[in-house]
Design a protein around this motif. Sequence first.
Motif, PDB file in Angstrom:
ATOM      1  N   ALA A   1       0.826  -1.200   0.000  1.00 35.34           N
ATOM      2  CA  ALA A   1       0.000   0.000   0.000  1.00 35.34           C
ATOM      3  C   ALA A   1       0.864   1.255   0.000  1.00 35.34           C
ATOM      4  CB  ALA A   1      -0.939  -0.016   1.206  1.00 35.34           C
ATOM      5  N   VAL A   2       1.924   1.227   0.823  1.00 39.12           N
ATOM      6  CA  VAL A   2       2.838   2.372   0.854  1.00 39.12           C
ATOM      7  C   VAL A   2       3.545   2.529  -0.481  1.00 39.12           C
ATOM      8  CG1 VAL A   2       4.947   3.284   1.920  1.00 39.12           C
ATOM      9  CG2 VAL A   2       3.180   2.236   3.354  1.00 39.12           C
TER      10      VAL A   2
ATOM     11  N   GLU B   1       1.225   4.141  -2.960  1.00 37.45           N
ATOM     12  CA  GLU B   1       1.070   5.575  -2.660  1.00 37.45           C
ATOM     13  C   GLU B   1       2.300   6.356  -3.111  1.00 37.45           C
ATOM     14  OE1 GLU B   1       0.878   8.357   1.339  1.00 37.45           O
ATOM     15  OE2 GLU B   1      -0.147   6.410   1.367  1.00 37.45           O
TER      16      GLU B   1
ATOM     17  N   ALA C   1       2.319   6.658  -6.851  1.00 40.22           N
ATOM     18  CA  ALA C   1       1.289   7.587  -7.302  1.00 40.22           C
ATOM     19  C   ALA C   1       1.737   9.036  -7.155  1.00 40.22           C
ATOM     20  CB  ALA C   1      -0.001   7.352  -6.513  1.00 40.22           C
ATOM     21  N   LYS C   2       2.593   9.281  -6.190  1.00 37.50           N
ATOM     22  CA  LYS C   2       3.105  10.636  -5.956  1.00 37.50           C
ATOM     23  C   LYS C   2       4.416  10.894  -6.696  1.00 37.50           C
ATOM     24  CE  LYS C   2       0.918  11.222  -1.432  1.00 37.50           C
ATOM     25  NZ  LYS C   2       1.115  11.492   0.008  1.00 37.50           N
TER      26      LYS C   2
END
Length: 304
Positions: free
Chosen positions: A81-82, A85, A88-89
């Motif tokens: 999940a990290v 994220e 995505a950034k």
Amino acid sequence: MMKRTNRIAPALGAWLLGAACLVAGAARAQDEVVARGAGAAVTRAEVAGLSRSLSPEGRARLLADAAARDQVVRTLLAQKAVLAEAKAKGWDKQPLVQAAIEQAQREVLLQSYLAALSEPAADYPPEPEIQAAYERNRATFMAPRALHLAQLYVALPPGADAAAVDGAQKKSADLARRAQARGADFEALAKMYSEDKASAARGGDLGFVPETMIQPAVLAAANALKRGEVSAPVRTPTGFHVLKLVEVREAALRPLDEVRAQIRAALREQRAQQNVQAYLAKLAAADAVSIDDEALKKALVPSQ
């Protein structure tokens, strides 16, 4: 001679880190999902990868421990999940991150290639080398003196007050008196009264314990016993132990057949390291390398 060890923690940690850094492909996306959460999923293929990375002992421990399996999956889901994220950034586009990724790729490529090049022949080492290594390292293969003990255990809770200590001491003294009586059934007493559930189920039997692993107070009491004798209560930080000495096994050299696989693995690892060093030395031979020392020294000075 180097020793090889198989531990679940290093292999598991390495696998979790590696798996968390992989980008799921189309084939993996179609694989059977065994866990889902935190916006991520763990697939059967990933679990199979974990299984292959562990030793047989580590795999057996994980199969037998539901809590450990649960923690592995939860940790991997959180890491994935990290990772999603961060991607995505655009975190993976930062220059320092890109440099670290490229360095890691080079390291993996280098180490895996050298490992393949340096692998000793399948029939290495021959039996005479194994025998010679065994003779050179006899001290390494000594099994320490061990005591076969049984116990009646009365626990002391952490921070026990004087009344609790007195009660535990009286209970252990009574058990010792009963166990020392003529015709006493130590095994039955342990099954009924010992507060160490694991050994109580075996009639108090602790098996052979290397003396290096026995607490000093317990060892002193056990050494004072003759075979079959029962001690007075021995206090340790966790409680009182009434000990029965079953048997003593003196220090002895472990047979070659018992350690042959360990020696073979160590010799193969040693030979692989020698092969790597020889290969690198050949590539970096003095007549094959040209070094501009002045340019090298300038490169070592940080730019302002």
